[in-house]
Enzyme design. Structure first.
Site, PDB file in Angstrom:
ATOM      1  N   GLY A  12       0.817  -1.201   0.000  1.00 52.16           N
ATOM      2  CA  GLY A  12       0.000   0.000   0.000  1.00 52.16           C
ATOM      3  C   GLY A  12       0.854   1.255   0.000  1.00 52.16           C
ATOM      4  O   GLY A  12       2.089   1.194   0.057  1.00 52.16           O
ATOM      5  N   ASP A  13       0.210   2.408  -0.097  1.00 48.99           N
ATOM      6  CA  ASP A  13       0.891   3.712  -0.083  1.00 48.99           C
ATOM      7  C   ASP A  13       1.869   3.856  -1.245  1.00 48.99           C
ATOM      8  O   ASP A  13       2.879   4.544  -1.141  1.00 48.99           O
ATOM      9  CB  ASP A  13       1.639   3.940   1.249  1.00 48.99           C
ATOM     10  CG  ASP A  13       0.761   3.700   2.457  1.00 48.99           C
ATOM     11  OD1 ASP A  13      -0.345   4.275   2.493  1.00 48.99           O
ATOM     12  OD2 ASP A  13       1.154   2.935   3.360  1.00 48.99           O
ATOM     13  N   GLU A  14       1.552   3.233  -2.379  1.00 48.19           N
ATOM     14  CA  GLU A  14       2.462   3.282  -3.529  1.00 48.19           C
ATOM     15  C   GLU A  14       2.276   4.536  -4.385  1.00 48.19           C
ATOM     16  O   GLU A  14       3.033   4.748  -5.328  1.00 48.19           O
ATOM     17  CB  GLU A  14       2.263   2.047  -4.433  1.00 48.19           C
ATOM     18  CG  GLU A  14       2.537   0.722  -3.763  1.00 48.19           C
ATOM     19  CD  GLU A  14       1.278   0.078  -3.206  1.00 48.19           C
ATOM     20  OE1 GLU A  14       1.331  -1.082  -2.792  1.00 48.19           O
ATOM     21  OE2 GLU A  14       0.225   0.766  -3.185  1.00 48.19           O
ATOM     22  N   LYS A  18      -2.534   9.552  -7.197  1.00 44.54           N
ATOM     23  CA  LYS A  18      -2.156  10.366  -8.355  1.00 44.54           C
ATOM     24  C   LYS A  18      -2.409   9.616  -9.658  1.00 44.54           C
ATOM     25  O   LYS A  18      -2.956  10.178 -10.614  1.00 44.54           O
ATOM     26  CB  LYS A  18      -0.684  10.762  -8.267  1.00 44.54           C
ATOM     27  CG  LYS A  18      -0.190  11.403  -9.565  1.00 44.54           C
ATOM     28  CD  LYS A  18       1.305  11.584  -9.609  1.00 44.54           C
ATOM     29  CE  LYS A  18       1.739  11.953 -11.018  1.00 44.54           C
ATOM     30  NZ  LYS A  18       3.173  12.285 -11.117  1.00 44.54           N
ATOM     31  N   HIS A  41      -6.010   8.419   0.338  1.00 42.80           N
ATOM     32  CA  HIS A  41      -5.082   8.974  -0.630  1.00 42.80           C
ATOM     33  C   HIS A  41      -5.442  10.431  -0.881  1.00 42.80           C
ATOM     34  O   HIS A  41      -6.553  10.868  -0.607  1.00 42.80           O
ATOM     35  CB  HIS A  41      -5.071   8.184  -1.939  1.00 42.80           C
ATOM     36  CG  HIS A  41      -6.428   7.982  -2.534  1.00 42.80           C
ATOM     37  ND1 HIS A  41      -7.169   6.848  -2.323  1.00 42.80           N
ATOM     38  CD2 HIS A  41      -7.188   8.767  -3.326  1.00 42.80           C
ATOM     39  CE1 HIS A  41      -8.321   6.944  -2.964  1.00 42.80           C
ATOM     40  NE2 HIS A  41      -8.351   8.093  -3.583  1.00 42.80           N
ATOM     41  N   THR A 129      -6.228   0.084  11.622  1.00 48.20           N
ATOM     42  CA  THR A 129      -6.572   1.498  11.788  1.00 48.20           C
ATOM     43  C   THR A 129      -7.676   1.700  12.816  1.00 48.20           C
ATOM     44  O   THR A 129      -8.077   2.826  13.077  1.00 48.20           O
ATOM     45  CB  THR A 129      -7.043   2.102  10.448  1.00 48.20           C
ATOM     46  OG1 THR A 129      -8.159   1.339   9.965  1.00 48.20           O
ATOM     47  CG2 THR A 129      -5.926   2.072   9.415  1.00 48.20           C
ATOM     48  N   GLN A 223      -5.083  -0.046  -0.743  1.00 50.67           N
ATOM     49  CA  GLN A 223      -4.016  -0.787  -0.064  1.00 50.67           C
ATOM     50  C   GLN A 223      -3.086  -1.458  -1.076  1.00 50.67           C
ATOM     51  O   GLN A 223      -2.850  -0.913  -2.130  1.00 50.67           O
ATOM     52  CB  GLN A 223      -4.627  -1.783   0.932  1.00 50.67           C
ATOM     53  CG  GLN A 223      -5.490  -1.071   1.969  1.00 50.67           C
ATOM     54  CD  GLN A 223      -6.536  -1.963   2.570  1.00 50.67           C
ATOM     55  OE1 GLN A 223      -7.349  -2.545   1.882  1.00 50.67           O
ATOM     56  NE2 GLN A 223      -6.525  -2.069   3.890  1.00 50.67           N
ATOM     57  N   THR A 300      -4.148   7.731   9.086  1.00 53.82           N
ATOM     58  CA  THR A 300      -3.731   7.629  10.485  1.00 53.82           C
ATOM     59  C   THR A 300      -2.642   8.614  10.876  1.00 53.82           C
ATOM     60  O   THR A 300      -2.469   8.903  12.060  1.00 53.82           O
ATOM     61  CB  THR A 300      -3.202   6.214  10.767  1.00 53.82           C
ATOM     62  OG1 THR A 300      -2.031   5.980   9.963  1.00 53.82           O
ATOM     63  CG2 THR A 300      -4.257   5.163  10.435  1.00 53.82           C
ATOM     64  N   LYS A 330       7.395   7.835  -7.322  1.00 52.44           N
ATOM     65  CA  LYS A 330       8.351   8.407  -6.366  1.00 52.44           C
ATOM     66  C   LYS A 330       9.806   8.148  -6.755  1.00 52.44           C
ATOM     67  O   LYS A 330      10.681   8.015  -5.894  1.00 52.44           O
ATOM     68  CB  LYS A 330       8.067   7.902  -4.951  1.00 52.44           C
ATOM     69  CG  LYS A 330       6.765   8.446  -4.373  1.00 52.44           C
ATOM     70  CD  LYS A 330       6.759   8.399  -2.863  1.00 52.44           C
ATOM     71  CE  LYS A 330       5.628   9.247  -2.301  1.00 52.44           C
ATOM     72  NZ  LYS A 330       5.637   9.297  -0.829  1.00 52.44           N
TER      73      LYS A 330
END
Length: 429
Positions: A12-14, A18, A41, A129, A223, A300, A330
């Site tokens: 997750g958080d990739e 965007k 996101h 969470t 995720q 979170t 990134k």
């Protein structure tokens, strides 16, 4: 013309927000098919930030947005998120937002149970969470969930709540908690029913009609595939299936409707919460990645753990999700590093392996085997073509392609949507 499933290829958080926003401008329908409001996101459009955790990203662009049956819906959070978007000038109506009538609801008892379990001093901590996602899915599988459609039938709602509480109150007694009255849950549901019922629909029918009419459908995953309940680092996973195959089951649209699977892949690796992380860096490089990459959770605010790119787990996700191509995100965070490492295999009990084991003990024992590549001093931030990238950056990207067995379809070089290099159009057949 292919429909597109977006899936995170790591934990997750990739950077899916965007990429989904970039694709949603070209899509006609955007579908959430799993998870709840536990994974957020941020979209930045014309300098305005929109933080979403339950609603599909297409809403901010006025596209038909669908919450599928595979999503667990907190009705109070749903209302709050709708109102927040309206406060930012986004027109949210049933014309642009539909909720599957057979989607399960998250209730206050789920949130309380989640928090109690996670806050317990004994047992395994998963790092949830505490938003009730897991307990809501438990009730779905246990055939006692309250679903959105139940709000339309007061005569059947009461016996369903009674059955639900027969289970939960037995749990609460065992945990030393006060029992919940049926009227309490009924009031909780009826207080919000009028605000969610205008949006409900037979989502499977809506999507099938749009597909037959030639609409481009974008399936928005939440995720990452390594948090999948079956294929992830169990038990440190989420309570739903996050691999691409869930797009069909969680929307009601058959699997033949899925055309292209795009795996969103960060150029390094992060994880939030508990669980194995073979390439984690607890040093200055890890701090560098976390600080430069702004690695804090949208929902979170938790600090993310950071490490080198792990080709083993992404290669595994390419297989379990049937990924056709990846969007590498990134990349600019790696600018300035003298050398960059890539995990190409693991060592487990003295043996080299090319996969992540299913055993929790083995996952904790694997040691990364690295290849080291020279870094680059030039900046990649804002690059919009291959020609803008340093030669060593291109070598890094090409090596990732070789290691994971999938081509790069898109490259992201900053949070801005325009700073994107398109290699292959996922919507093109």
């Amino acid at each position: 013309m292919a429909n597109v499933v977006v899936v995170g290829s790591q934990w997750g958080d990739e950077g899916k927000g965007k990429i989904v926003d970039w694709l949603s401008e070209r899509a006609d329908v955007i579908v959430r098919y799993q998870g709840g409001h536990n994974a957020g996101h941020t979209l930045v459009i014309d300098g305005v930030s929109y933080k979403l955790s339950l609603l599909p990203s297409g809403l901010v662009r006025g596209k038909l947005s669908v919450i599928g049956n595979g999503v667990v819906v907190d009705p109070h959070h749903f209302v709050a998120e709708v109102e927040k978007l309206r406060g930012q000038g986004i027109d949210v109506t049933p014309d642009v937002l539909r909720v599957a009538e057979n989607a399960p609801l998250i209730l206050s008892i789920h949130r309380e149970l989640d928090a109690m379990r996670e806050g317990s001093n004994s047992g395994l901590k998963i790092g949830t969470t505490k938003r009730g996602i897991g307990p809501a899915y438990e009730d779905k599988v246990g055939r006692r969930a309250i679903r959105v459609i139940d709000l339309t039938e007061p005569e059947t709602l009461r016996p369903k709540v009674e059955r639900l509480l027969a289970h939960h109150n037995s749990l609460r007694r065992g945990m030393g908690l006060e029992e919940i009255a049926v009227e309490t849950i009924l009031t909780e549901l009826t207080s919000v029913a009028d605000q969610i019922l205008p949006y409900i629909d037979q989502v499977w029918r809506v999507l099938d009609e749009r597909r037959k009419a030639g609409a481009r459908i974008l399936f928005e995953g939440a995720q990452g595939a390594l948090l999948d309940n079956d294929h992830g680092t169990y038990p440190f996973v989420t309570s739903s299936n996050t691999v691409a195959g869930q797009a069909a089951a969680g929307s009601g649209l058959g699997p033949t409707a899925i055309g292209y699977v795009l795996g969103i892949t960060k150029a390094y690796t992060t994880r939030v919460g508990e669980g194995p992380f073979p390439t984690e860096l607890n040093d200055e490089i890890g701090e560098f990645l976390g600080t430069k990459g702004h690695e804090f959770g949208v929902v979170t605010g938790r600090k993310r753990r950071c490490g080198w790119f792990d080709a083993v787990i992404v290669r595994q996700t390419v297989r379990t999700s049937g990924i056709n191509g990846i969007a590498l995100t990134k990349l600019d965070v790696l600018d300035g590093l003298e050398e960059i490492k890539i995990c190409v295999a693991y060592e487990l009990d003295g043996k080299r392996i090319d996969y992540l084991p299913s055993s929790m003990g083995a996952q904790a024992r694997v040691k990364p085997i690295y290849e080291t590549l020279p870094g680059w001093s030039e900046t990649t931030a804002g690059a919009r073509s291959w020609n803008d990238l340093p030669a060593q950056t291109v070598k890094y990207v090409r090596h990732i392609e070789e290691l994971i067995g999938a081509p790069v379809a898109m490259l992201s070089t900053s949070p801005e949507r325009e700073d994107t290099i398109l290699v292959t159009d996922p919507f093109h057949d």
